[in-house]
Design a protein around this motif. Structure first.
Motif, PDB file in Angstrom:
ATOM      1  N   SER C  84       5.226  -0.847  -1.743  1.00 36.55           N
ATOM      2  CA  SER C  84       4.249  -1.411  -2.981  1.00 36.55           C
ATOM      3  C   SER C  84       3.807  -2.764  -3.210  1.00 36.55           C
ATOM      4  O   SER C  84       2.621  -2.934  -3.554  1.00 36.55           O
ATOM      5  CB  SER C  84       5.161  -1.509  -4.381  1.00 36.55           C
ATOM      6  OG  SER C  84       6.210  -1.348  -4.539  1.00 36.55           O
ATOM      7  N   TYR C  85       4.679  -3.722  -2.907  1.00 33.79           N
ATOM      8  CA  TYR C  85       4.009  -5.333  -2.117  1.00 33.79           C
ATOM      9  C   TYR C  85       5.461  -5.388  -1.114  1.00 33.79           C
ATOM     10  O   TYR C  85       6.199  -6.396  -0.643  1.00 33.79           O
ATOM     11  CB  TYR C  85       4.578  -5.987  -3.577  1.00 33.79           C
ATOM     12  CG  TYR C  85       3.912  -6.745  -3.338  1.00 33.79           C
ATOM     13  CD1 TYR C  85       2.746  -7.599  -3.127  1.00 33.79           C
ATOM     14  CD2 TYR C  85       3.592  -8.231  -4.870  1.00 33.79           C
ATOM     15  CE1 TYR C  85       2.315  -9.044  -2.156  1.00 33.79           C
ATOM     16  CE2 TYR C  85       3.061  -9.655  -4.634  1.00 33.79           C
ATOM     17  CZ  TYR C  85       2.487  -9.449  -3.811  1.00 33.79           C
ATOM     18  OH  TYR C  85       2.046 -10.685  -4.024  1.00 33.79           O
ATOM     19  N   SER C 126       1.005 -14.821  -5.791  1.00 34.07           N
ATOM     20  CA  SER C 126       0.249 -13.921  -6.235  1.00 34.07           C
ATOM     21  C   SER C 126      -0.384 -14.247  -8.061  1.00 34.07           C
ATOM     22  O   SER C 126      -0.973 -13.033  -8.679  1.00 34.07           O
ATOM     23  CB  SER C 126       1.342 -13.242  -6.714  1.00 34.07           C
ATOM     24  OG  SER C 126       2.167 -12.771  -5.271  1.00 34.07           O
ATOM     25  N   VAL C 164      -0.986  -6.914  -7.644  1.00 36.81           N
ATOM     26  CA  VAL C 164      -0.505  -7.055  -6.547  1.00 36.81           C
ATOM     27  C   VAL C 164      -1.538  -6.708  -5.799  1.00 36.81           C
ATOM     28  O   VAL C 164      -2.614  -6.635  -6.413  1.00 36.81           O
ATOM     29  CB  VAL C 164      -0.193  -5.465  -6.307  1.00 36.81           C
ATOM     30  CG1 VAL C 164       0.417  -5.261  -4.651  1.00 36.81           C
ATOM     31  CG2 VAL C 164       1.012  -4.986  -6.851  1.00 36.81           C
TER      32      VAL C 164
END
Lengths: 791, 161, 262
Positions: C84-85, C126, C164
């Motif tokens: 996912s990241y 982020s 994300v």
């Protein structure tokens, strides 16, 4: 069919089972009833006058049982240097007393000036902290820089030494003028100033000592992390505490690496013994890592100018070096021989050089004592020489490989007396160089350069052809040169009635695998199974005598003593067998474990003879004592001279300065090899330490004498991902001519030969990349390499 | 003092500890399991590596009281049930992956953790995984070889021998 | 180490109460315990956060943010967000060493805000949100200089929420001894722009390299950076391992590498 036991076989190590299952017994693993804990109180300043230590302030603290200061040891002796060096003018070196605990002055950060003994470690730490808080130490200017130290008569590490100079040594002084002239008349002279960076040995096991005293018998026992238990006993008894030597047992059990740092006697060992005597209970001390950084003997730390005179086609005509060597605040046991006779005598390297002169000034500073660290003097000599020859080659636009080939001694020139006083007995330096070139696939180097370039990296090649002298001896010669001890060794071979064998050796194994390799040696000579031989080491109560393990001496010196003792066993066995076989002794041959009457099938096995020695029913009691046990002392008549060629290929990242070791190839000549697996391992470890010196490790004191690299947060130990697989070969063998085994030392080779190969490779890479860099001082950290590229 | 219970190498054990008592101190001093070593103060050398609830940890940087009730495995618990060397231990012996033996327990524990996560690692993955374990003797050459061998790979070829 | 009282609460509420009463929070302890061993810290009470289940684990919320409990270890983050990241996973998977990653936690790292730690660059890069027992703090407000954060006395991090990005990458150039970041650069490309967060370099701790953000927001390519000067060396850390000028240079090099690798 390959042999599966005996000499030349990679027998797996018998030590490994206990280490792999957590059953090793290191000093700190020893727990004793009633034990107390000692904590050293260490100076936080580099230089200071001790004005007041208030021991009363902590005497009532919980658990405190005793407090010691320098005053408590002012009447006892000091820890001496093991080698007297005379200056060029004939005057003896200046040798200040090294006390158990600092008295009057503290002389480096970490210098212990008091010790607290308490029921628990935490109580001892609490009290030590309190004592340090209440101590009054008047700070004095720190003497850190070597050049400054010897030009400063105001500030003195030792008040009685006005210029902080321990000695000013010339080797060989009579050659000085000749060398000066030869350099003046040389068509080309290369000059290079370089730093041989100070290193912290960093055995992963920190130093640790436990003292015991039995008031009933007056006997002492010291369990300690030592490479050298007999010498430790001798120093404590004869010089430091005055204990009768027969009343002290020193045990060095499993020891977790030494690399030189555990050769020496340290104050903590005397302290725990004195405390145990005073308190009647065992007293233990174990360094934490920061104490190790502050108080273990460090290594290297030279500032050198080397000049190499040559013809225009690279034939070396003369070498002159001038060095400042840091000995730190006190003289550690081998600190004076390391920069002199283990350094200056190697300055001709493996080359035929007519004239060499070495000058070295040893300087006191307010830093931790500096002493032998893996290689000890020889890496410093090799680095100076191999860097200078590389620079010379570049200046003369010659291939550095060809320059070496032009100057290497050839096999027909042995024995060779070097201009710095050594007699090389044998070697074949061309063979090892050719072997390294072959193994390193040098013919495809240029295509690898192109490939690196296409990946944005600069590739370079570095070479070092090295020689060293190890197994230092003979005793009468080293005595003339100032050694205060002998450098022989001893072994006892004890055969039991059932034919099994114990071998007591003066060597000490702390990673070298002696328990396996020595068993191979003895078993193969006696024709018995390796399992029937046990190697006993590290306990002065069990071993006749020994000078310990360092300087790559264990096999060449201690192994030879063992070989001699086995010879005596065989000689006695022949007498016993002759009686049993009703034959004449001169008709008995011993082979493959059997005593046989020549030309007959009449024989007795080794086991039968051993049994007869202990159950002497059919035995020549009139002429021969029962029993089968022999001791031999062996004093070599020369050093051994291992040599080799190392090739290093690196890539430099031009954006960051980071150096990656792409390959490292070693072709070594160690003479005969007992266990090739162990020899490989020794070279791997030595090379890793050499690469560490070249690329990562540095010891930095600031102007105040504070150690800035006092933990693994700042001192860069090489890790697994800093290194590639290493190519190691020792198939080129010219057996040593003067020891019975034909062996040479292998323990230090890697650390001696590798640093210049790495630095030469980086300089080569940068020059290939268009950066006209002549030299970068170690360690070649990314930052330093990047800075050099900025011009 | 507080009583801390741990399952160490499959045996239920308990020890009296202070808040500050480190896991390594319990193992070495209270339980006599001296195979776990201490080589530094800054949790970098890895000589003290043990498994806590199946994961490698530096027992010099974990409070015993903070892992009360955990299952701890030390080097003493790594051999086969019959006492013979496990595959990893045997590979270390076969490939001379140890010299002085001091870092060895931590190396074996770390190797076991790696092979559990990654049964067939590359040379680079092995070297990277050993980032927290310092050895001064071997140059890591034979340690890396031993771990690759324990994973069933042809190490002679991988090491270019 | 000095002795201390020890408590290991099982809820955030109990932990906050214990810390409010003067306790020192202990998460993975991979920095705090070595510090205490050196007697450089002497809390009277340690409050372990390792027993609080509600502070552990990783999920994705309705806004698509990855929510990581503060007591989640580096190893768990590396494993759980690998798909996912990936950039965050990669960063977490290179903190310290495997054993440290099994113990150290994201909350502990952020609360300490070591100027050379990796996590602050991911959080700032982020634009993550640091959730505490009492509020939510934007990353831009959370980091307030070396070892200094917006956390108040008695406040503990409970969760970190990561938006994300479309693309991201972290490049760490290690300080060779400690293996912390000599310079670490986290680059994250979002629909509305690029964020570049730098750790290891500045004496003020993690910071955003805004000039690079502006340029990369226009053209997300390493070539964009070619003509740019490195950030100013003023205020950069100078030590044994590198001068401020070297660190400033590395910021640019690592940023370019992160852009290429993103």
């Amino acid at each position: 069919m390959p042999k599966d036991s005996g000499i030349g076989v990679a027998s797996k190590r018998r030590e490994d089972f206990r280490f792999l299952t957590g059953r090793g017994k290191y000093t700190d693993d020893v727990a004793l009833q009633g034990q107390l804990y000692a904590v050293m109180v260490r100076s936080e300043v580099a230089h200071g006058k001790i004005k007041k230590i208030d021991t009363e302030a902590i005497s009532e603290m919980p658990g405190v049982r005793a407090v010691f200061t320098g005053e408590d040891f002012s009447e006892v002796g000091g820890n001496p240097a093991g080698w007297l060096i005379n200056s060029r003018d004939g005057t003896p070196m200046r040798e200040p007393k090294r006390p158990v605990l600092a008295h009057g002055k503290v002389r480096h950060v970490g210098d212990a000036y008091a010790a607290v003994v308490a029921e628990t470690l935490q109580q001892a730490k609490d009290a030590a902290e309190k004592l340090a808080e209440s101590a009054v130490i008047e700070e004095l200017p720190a003497i850190v820089d070597m050049a400054g130290a010897i030009s400063d008569s105001e500030n003195r590490v030792h008040d009685e030494i006005d210029d902080n100079l321990c000695f000013d040594w010339g080797w060989i002084e009579d050659n000085r003028e000749v060398v000066d002239k030869a350099l003046t008349s040389s068509p080309h002279v290369t000059t290079l100033q370089l730093v041989n960076n100070r290193l912290v040995p960093n055995a992963v096991e920190p130093r640790s000592s436990i003292g015991e005293y039995d008031p009933g018998t007056g006997e002492y026992k010291l369990t300690t992390t030592s490479q050298n238990p007999h010498l430790t006993r001798l120093l404590i008894c004869a010089f430091v505490l005055g204990i009768p030597e027969h009343k002290l047992t020193v045990v060095a059990p499993d020891v977790g690496g030494g690399f030189g740092s555990k050769i020496y006697h340290y104050g903590e060992e005397a302290l725990v013994l004195a405390a145990a005597r005073k308190l009647g209970r065992p007293v233990r001390w174990t360094a934490d890592r920061s104490e190790s950084f502050l108080s273990d003997a460090h290594g290297r730390d030279h500032l050198t100018t080397i000049e190499v005179g040559s013809t225009m086609d690279g034939e070396i005509l003369a070498i002159r070096t001038s060095t400042l060597a840091n000995v730190g605040a006190y003289l550690s046991n081998f600190s004076t021989v390391t920069p002199t006779f283990l350094h200056g005598t190697l300055m001709a390297g493996p080359y035929k050089v007519p004239h060499v002169y070495v000058n070295l000034k040893a300087v006191f500073t307010n830093t931790a004592p500096v002493d032998a660290y893996r290689g000890a003097g020889r890496p410093e000599a090799t680095y100076s020489l191999e860097r200078a020859i590389d620079k010379l080659s570049r200046e003369l636009n010659l291939d550095p490989i060809e320059v070496r080939k032009k100057n290497l001694l050839t096999p027909d020139q042995f024995p060779y007396t070097s201009p710095v006083g050594l007699i090389y007995d044998i070697g074949n330096y061309q063979n090892t160089l050719d072997k390294a070139i072959e193994l390193a696939d040098l013919k495809n180097f240029e295509s690898r350069v192109k490939k690196s370039k296409s990946n944005g990296k600069l590739r370079g090649l570095g070479l070092s052809t090295w020689i060293e002298a190890c197994g230092i001896a003979p005793s009468n010669l080293v005595g003339q040169l100032g050694a205060r001890v002998g450098l022989y060794d001893a072994a006892t071979v004890r055969v039991s009635a059932t034919g099994t064998i114990q071998v007591m050796t003066g060597a000490h194994s702390h990673g070298q695998g002696h328990e396996t390799a020595f068993a191979q040696l003895v078993a193969s000579k006696l024709g018995v199974a390796e399992d029937a031989v046990e190697i006993v080491h590290g306990d002065t109560s069990k071993i006749p005598f020994g000078m310990g393990s360092y300087g790559s001496r264990s096999l060449a010196v201690c192994g030879s003593a063992m070989d001699r003792a086995v010879d005596k066993i065989i000689e006695k066995g022949k007498k016993i067998a002759a009686h049993m076989l009703e034959a004449d002794e001169i008709d008995i041959t011993f082979e493959n474990g059997n005593f046989t009457v020549n030309g007959t099938d009449k024989s007795k096995s080794f086991g039968e003879v051993a049994f007869s020695a202990y159950v002497p029913h059919n035995y020549p009691l009139e002429t021969l004592e029962p029993g089968l046990e022999e001791t031999a002392f062996y004093d070599p008549n020369n050093f051994t001279y291992p040599a080799g060629a190392y090739l290093c290929e690196v890539e430099v990242d031009p954006d960051t300065g980071k150096v990656t070791i792409c390959s490292f190839t070693c072709a070594d000549d160690f003479g005969n090899v007992i266990n090739p697996m162990i020899v490989d391992g020794q070279v791997h470890g030595g090379v890793a330490q050499g690469i560490g010196q070249a690329l990562t490790e540095q010891t930095v004191y600031n102007e105040e004498g504070q150690l800035l690299t006092a933990s693994y947060m700042d001192y860069t130990m090489p890790r697994a991902d800093d290194l590639p697989f290493l190519k190691v070969d020792h198939s080129c063998q010219t057996p040593c001519t003067h020891n019975p085994l034909g062996v040479k030392g292998c323990g230090e080779a890697g650390a001696i030969g590798s640093p210049p190969a790495v630095v030469n490779a980086v300089v080569d890479a940068l020059n290939r990349g268009g950066h006209a860099v002549t030299h970068i001082d170690m360690p070649l950290s990314p930052h330093r390499v990047w800075q050099a590229m900025q011009g | 003092m507080t009583t801390v219970k741990l399952s160490v190498n499959g045996k239920e054990m308990s020890a009296e500890v202070e808040g500050r008592t480190l896991l390594v101190d319990v193992l070495r001093e209270k339980l006599g399991l001296t195979g776990t070593h201490v080589g530094c103060d800054t949790s970098q050398c890895g000589a003290c590596t043990v498994h806590v609830d199946g994961k490698s940890m530096k027992s010099c940087s974990v409070l015993a009281i903070d892992v009360a009730g955990a299952e701890v495995t030390t080097i003493e618990g790594m051999a086969n049930p019959d006492g013979s060397l496990s595959v990893i231990q045997a590979a270390f012996k076969e490939h001379h992956g140890l010299q002085c033996g001091f870092c060895t327990p931590g190396m074996v524990m770390t190797a076991a953790a790696l092979l559990k996560e990654n049964p067939v690692p590359t040379e680079g993955e092995v070297r990277a995984y050993l980032e927290g374990n310092i050895c001064r003797c071997t140059g890591y050459h034979n340690i890396v070889k031993a771990i690759l061998a324990a994973s069933g790979q042809d190490v002679a070829a991988m090491a270019g021998e | 180490m000095y002795n201390f009282d020890f408590t290991r609460p099982s809820t955030i509420k109990e932990a906050v109460a214990a810390i409010g009463a003067g306790g020192q929070a202990l998460s993975g302890g991979q920095t705090l315990i070595p510090t205490m061993k050196a007697r450089l810290a002497m809390p009277e009470t340690l409050v372990s956060l390792t027993g609080i289940q509600e502070m552990k684990g990783i999920c994705t919320n309705d806004a698509g943010q990855i929510c990581i409990g503060a007591a989640t270890t580096h190893a768990e983050v590396a494993h759980e967000v690998a798909k996912s990241y990936p950039a965050l996973s990669d960063l977490a998977g290179h903190i310290g060493d495997p054993a440290v990653r099994n113990r150290g936690t994201i909350g502990g790292s952020l609360a300490n805000n070591d100027p050379s730690a990796c996590y602050p660059s991911a959080v700032l890069g982020s634009g993550a949100i640091v959730k505490t027992n009492s509020r939510e703090i934007a990353a831009d407000d959370f980091f307030q200089g070396m070892f200094t954060t917006a956390l108040e006395e008695g406040e503990i991090i409970t969760e970190v929420k990561f938006p994300v990005p479309q693309k991201a990458n972290y490049q760490k150039f290690v300080q060779p001894a400690s293996r912390f970041a000599l310079v670490g650069v986290f680059v994250a490309k979002f629909a509305d722009g690029v964020r570049v967060a730098v750790t290891g370099a500045s004496g003020e701790g993690v910071f955003r390299w805004t000039e690079a953000e502006v340029a990369l927001s226009k053209d997300f390519s390493a070539a964009t950076l070619d003509g740019m000067a490195a950030p100013s060396a003023d205020g950069m850390i100078s030590d044994l391992h590198g001068t401020g000028a070297y660190r400033a240079h590395l910021v640019k090099v690592m940023t370019a590498r992160a852009v290429v690798a993103a």
